[in-house]
Design a protein around this motif. Structure first.
Motif, mmCIF file in Angstrom:
data_model
loop_
_atom_site.group_PDB
_atom_site.id
_atom_site.type_symbol
_atom_site.label_atom_id
_atom_site.label_comp_id
_atom_site.label_asym_id
_atom_site.label_seq_id
_atom_site.Cartn_x
_atom_site.Cartn_y
_atom_site.Cartn_z
ATOM 1 N N GLU A 163 0.679 -1.100 -0.431
ATOM 2 C CA GLU A 163 0.130 -0.070 0.113
ATOM 3 C C GLU A 163 0.640 1.256 0.109
ATOM 4 O O GLU A 163 2.107 0.964 0.184
ATOM 5 N N ARG A 164 0.367 2.701 -0.465
ATOM 6 C CA ARG A 164 1.157 3.161 -0.009
ATOM 7 C C ARG A 164 1.550 3.872 1.056
ATOM 8 O O ARG A 164 0.096 3.269 1.824
ATOM 9 N N VAL A 165 2.056 4.767 1.377
ATOM 10 C CA VAL A 165 2.609 4.535 2.841
ATOM 11 C C VAL A 165 1.418 6.075 3.228
ATOM 12 O O VAL A 165 1.561 6.958 3.037
ATOM 13 N N LEU A 196 10.796 13.034 15.389
ATOM 14 C CA LEU A 196 11.285 11.830 14.082
ATOM 15 C C LEU A 196 10.887 10.795 13.641
ATOM 16 O O LEU A 196 11.100 10.126 12.261
ATOM 17 N N ARG A 197 9.653 10.719 13.667
ATOM 18 C CA ARG A 197 8.542 9.604 13.213
ATOM 19 C C ARG A 197 8.338 9.847 12.383
ATOM 20 O O ARG A 197 8.139 9.565 11.490
ATOM 21 N N ALA A 198 7.810 10.972 11.720
ATOM 22 C CA ALA A 198 7.347 11.781 11.142
ATOM 23 C C ALA A 198 8.302 12.072 9.855
ATOM 24 O O ALA A 198 8.050 11.171 8.989
ATOM 25 N N ARG A 199 9.383 12.471 9.870
ATOM 26 C CA ARG A 199 10.544 12.128 9.478
ATOM 27 C C ARG A 199 10.676 10.522 8.597
ATOM 28 O O ARG A 199 11.049 10.508 7.345
ATOM 29 N N THR A 200 11.268 9.642 9.235
ATOM 30 C CA THR A 200 10.929 7.885 9.415
ATOM 31 C C THR A 200 9.946 7.806 7.643
ATOM 32 O O THR A 200 10.265 7.083 6.665
ATOM 33 N N VAL A 201 8.585 8.508 7.992
ATOM 34 C CA VAL A 201 7.471 7.490 6.561
ATOM 35 C C VAL A 201 7.242 8.495 5.955
ATOM 36 O O VAL A 201 5.859 8.689 5.166
ATOM 37 N N GLY A 202 7.943 10.188 6.838
ATOM 38 C CA GLY A 202 7.028 11.501 5.637
ATOM 39 C C GLY A 202 7.889 11.201 4.262
ATOM 40 O O GLY A 202 9.086 10.711 3.604
ATOM 41 N N ASP A 203 7.593 11.887 3.283
ATOM 42 C CA ASP A 203 7.222 12.003 2.020
ATOM 43 C C ASP A 203 7.621 12.917 0.755
ATOM 44 O O ASP A 203 6.486 12.579 -0.181
ATOM 45 N N PRO A 204 7.459 13.984 1.672
ATOM 46 C CA PRO A 204 7.377 14.745 0.524
ATOM 47 C C PRO A 204 8.509 14.971 -0.812
ATOM 48 O O PRO A 204 9.429 14.493 -1.179
ATOM 49 N N PRO A 205 7.692 15.538 -1.623
ATOM 50 C CA PRO A 205 7.747 15.368 -3.462
ATOM 51 C C PRO A 205 9.717 15.933 -3.526
ATOM 52 O O PRO A 205 10.365 15.142 -4.433
ATOM 53 N N ALA A 206 9.826 16.071 -3.175
ATOM 54 C CA ALA A 206 10.988 16.983 -2.783
ATOM 55 C C ALA A 206 11.973 16.118 -2.386
ATOM 56 O O ALA A 206 13.799 16.310 -3.209
ATOM 57 N N ARG A 208 11.554 13.009 -3.389
ATOM 58 C CA ARG A 208 11.209 11.502 -4.413
ATOM 59 C C ARG A 208 12.686 11.260 -5.088
ATOM 60 O O ARG A 208 13.526 10.463 -5.490
ATOM 61 N N HIS A 209 13.308 13.148 -5.977
ATOM 62 C CA HIS A 209 14.566 12.053 -7.105
ATOM 63 C C HIS A 209 13.784 11.207 -7.805
ATOM 64 O O HIS A 209 14.697 10.930 -8.553
ATOM 65 N N GLY A 210 12.823 11.771 -8.074
ATOM 66 C CA GLY A 210 12.322 11.436 -10.060
ATOM 67 C C GLY A 210 11.608 9.636 -8.896
ATOM 68 O O GLY A 210 11.030 9.118 -9.690
ATOM 69 N N ASN A 211 11.596 9.006 -8.331
ATOM 70 C CA ASN A 211 11.390 8.249 -7.430
ATOM 71 C C ASN A 211 9.457 8.340 -7.591
ATOM 72 O O ASN A 211 9.269 9.403 -7.247
ATOM 73 N N GLU A 212 9.000 7.245 -7.555
ATOM 74 C CA GLU A 212 7.325 7.434 -6.804
ATOM 75 C C GLU A 212 7.341 7.345 -5.471
ATOM 76 O O GLU A 212 8.030 7.880 -4.844
ATOM 77 N N PRO A 213 6.117 7.941 -5.360
ATOM 78 C CA PRO A 213 5.345 7.971 -3.621
ATOM 79 C C PRO A 213 5.395 7.029 -3.039
ATOM 80 O O PRO A 213 5.883 5.612 -3.399
ATOM 81 N N LEU A 214 6.371 7.022 -2.085
ATOM 82 C CA LEU A 214 6.660 5.470 -1.016
ATOM 83 C C LEU A 214 5.929 4.688 -1.079
ATOM 84 O O LEU A 214 4.571 5.361 -0.755
#
Length: 415
Positions: A163-165, A196-206, A208-214
Motif C-alpha cells: 500500500e501507499r504510505v 523523528l517518526r514523522a520524518r521516517t515515513v515522511g514523503d515530501p516530493p522534494a 523523491r528525486h524522481g522516485n514514485e511516492p513512498l
C-alpha cells in the motif's frame, strides 16, 4: 567554555530565530530552503537543545544541536547526546568556532547527565581530534533483480500486503517493527519523538528525486505483522526495456522467515533491474541469505562515532562479554577528568566496576579509541596493530573479548 574571538558569543536559539538557525546550516552545507518540507515535517530538535555562535554583526556565524537519545549498548542502554546540525558559515571558518561549539556541547551534555555523545560525521577527519572514535560500520548493497536467497522454513506460509504510505496510519507501526527488529543491537537508536517518526515515513516530493511516492510492504502471519519495508521505485527505460531501480528506505523483520519473505518480494518486482538496500549492519541476515554476494555492489562506510564524556558512568552502563580485571591508562585532552589510570573489573555476570587506581597500566589508549571500542564493534588487538592502542598481546586480546558484542553495532538512519 572555550574562548571565542573578539566580538563572538555563544547564545541559545529562541523560537523566533529558528529560520536563521536553519539558514546558517543550509549555507554551510549548500542546502536549499524548501518551505514545503518545513510545512509538512516538524523540526526534529527540541528548542532547548539548539545553540549558536553570534558573529560581531549579531547574526549567527555557527550553529549546532543535539538529540536526547537513549542509546542501546551491549546488555543495556545509556543516555546519549546525539550531536547534529553542526555548521560554520564559510565566511567564519578557521576562527575556533567549531572547537568552542564542541566544548559547549560537552559541557551541556554533562550537565544534563548524558555520559556519552554520538554523531554521524559529514567529514570523517574532523571529529577524531575531539575524542570521537569510529565505533560502527554499515553496509549498503546494490543487488540485481532475482538475486537468489537460501530457503528458510516457514517463509511460504507468510503473506505480503502492499500500500501507499500514510504518515498518520503507519508511523507507529513502522517504529514499533524497527525497535523490535533491532532489539539488543548496540547503536540502534529509537526515534522516540513524533517529529523523528514523522520524518521516517515522511514523503515530501522534494525527497523523491524522481522516485514514485513512498510504498509500504508488510509481511504477515495471519493478521500479525512480522516484517515491513518502506521503498520506492524509479522509472527508467533502456535500449533493452525497463530498467527500474528499487530504493529501500527501511527493512525490518522479526524472524528469519519474515526476512526471507520480505527480501524475496523486494528482489522480484516487475520492471526492475536493481535493488538498493538501506544501511545494514555488517552482520545483517540478508548478507547470510544471499546465495552469492558477488553480483552485488557493496559499500561499507563508517557509521556511528562515539565519545565518552563521563568515563566511569559510560563504562558501567553497558555489560561485558567476558570477565576482566584490567588497568586502562586513558588520555583525554578535552576532558581531563577522564584522563589517568582506571581499573575495569568485570565479574562473571558482565557487570563492571570502574575505579581510579595507581597500579601499572595494562593497556594505554586515548579516549578516542575507547569510544571506538565502546559498542563492541572494534578490536583492541586490531587498533594496537595500527599503533593506536598499546599493551601486551594477552591484555589486548582480553580487552577485545571483554568489549565484544554478539551483534554488530549500527544506527540504520542518519541523525
Amino acid at each position: 567554555m572555550s574562548t571565542l574571538p573578539a566580538g563572538y558569543r555563544t547564545v541559545d536559539v529562541p523560537a523566533e530565530r529558528l529560520a536563521e538557525f536553519r539558514g546558517t546550516d543550509q549555507l554551510a552545507f549548500a542546502g536549499t530552503p524548501d518551505p514545503e518540507i518545513e510545512k509538512l515535517l516538524p523540526f526534529p530538535i527540541r528548542q532547548d537543545r539548539l545553540m549558536a555562535v553570534e558573529g560581531p554583526d549579531g547574526a549567527f556565524a555557527a550553529v549546532h544541536g543535539s538529540y536526547d537519545f537513549v542509546m542501546p549498548v551491549p546488555g543495556g542502554e545509556v543516555a546519549c547526546s546525539g550531536l547534529t546540525w553542526v555548521a560554520v558559515r564559510p565566511d567564519h571558518r578557521r576562527r575556533g568556532l567549531l572547537t568552542s561549539m564542541i566544548r559547549t556541547h560537552v559541557e551541556r551534555s554533562l550537565d544534563r547527565g548524558e555520559p556519552v555523545s554520538a554523531l554521524f560525521a559529514a567529514e570523517a577527519a574532523i571529529y577524531g581530534r575531539f575524542g570521537y572514535g569510529s565505533a560502527a560500520d554499515d553496509v549498503r548493497l546494490t543487488l540485481p533483480r532475482r538475486a537468489a536467497l537460501r530457503p528458510v522454513d516457514g517463509a511460504d506460509a507468510l503473506t505480503v500486503h502492499l500500500e501507499r504510505v500514510d504518515q498518520d496510519r503507519h508511523g507507529e507501526l513502522v517504529e514499533d517493527l524497527y525497535v523490535r527488529a533491532g532489539d539488543g543491537r548496540p547503536g540502534w537508536m529509537p526515534r522516540a519523538t513524533p517529529a523523528l517518526r514523522a520524518r521516517t515515513v515522511g514523503d515530501p516530493p522534494a525527497w523523491r528525486h524522481g522516485n514514485e511516492p513512498l510504498l509500504l510492504v508488510t509481511v504477515r502471519d495471519g493478521e500479525e505483522v512480522r516484517g515491513l519495508a518502506l521503498f520506492a521505485r524509479k522509472e527508467s527505460w533502456g535500449e533493452s526495456g525497463p530498467d527500474y531501480t528499487v530504493k529501500v528506505r527501511q527493512a525490518s523483520a522479526l524472524d528469519p522467515a519474515a526476512t526471507y519473505r520480505l527480501w524475496s518480494f523486494l528482489l522480484d518486482l516487475d520492471l526492475t533491474t536493481t535493488v538498493e538496500t538501506p544501511m545494514l549492519p555488517v552482520d545483517d541476515a540478508l548478507l547470510q541469505l544471499l546465495v552469492t554476494p558477488r553480483p552485488s555492489r557493496r559499500r561499507t562506510a563508517d557509521n556511528l562515532w562515539v565519545r565518552l564524556l563521563d568515563l566511569p558512568a559510560a563504562l558501567t552502563a553497558r555489560r561485558y562479554a567476558a570477565p576482566s580485571d584490567v588497568v586502562l591508562e586513558v588520555t583525554d585532552a578535552l576532558l581531563p577528568a577522564n584522563a589517568g589510570r582506571w581499573r575495569l573489573a568485570v565479574d562473571a555476570s558482565g557487570t563492571a566496576d570502574v575505579s581510579r587506581t595507581g597500579a601499572d597500566a595494562d593497556v594505554r589508549l586515548d579516549v578516542r579509541e575507547l569510544g571506538a571500542l565502546y559498542l563492541g564493534g572494534r578490536s583492541a588487538t586490531a587498533l594496537a596493530a595500527a599503533g593506536l592502542v598499546h599493551g601486551e598481546r594477552t591484555s589486548l586480546d582480553g580487552l577485545t573479548a571483554t568489549f565484544g558484542s554478539s551483534l554488530a553495532p549500527v544506527c540504520p538512519w542518519v541523525f
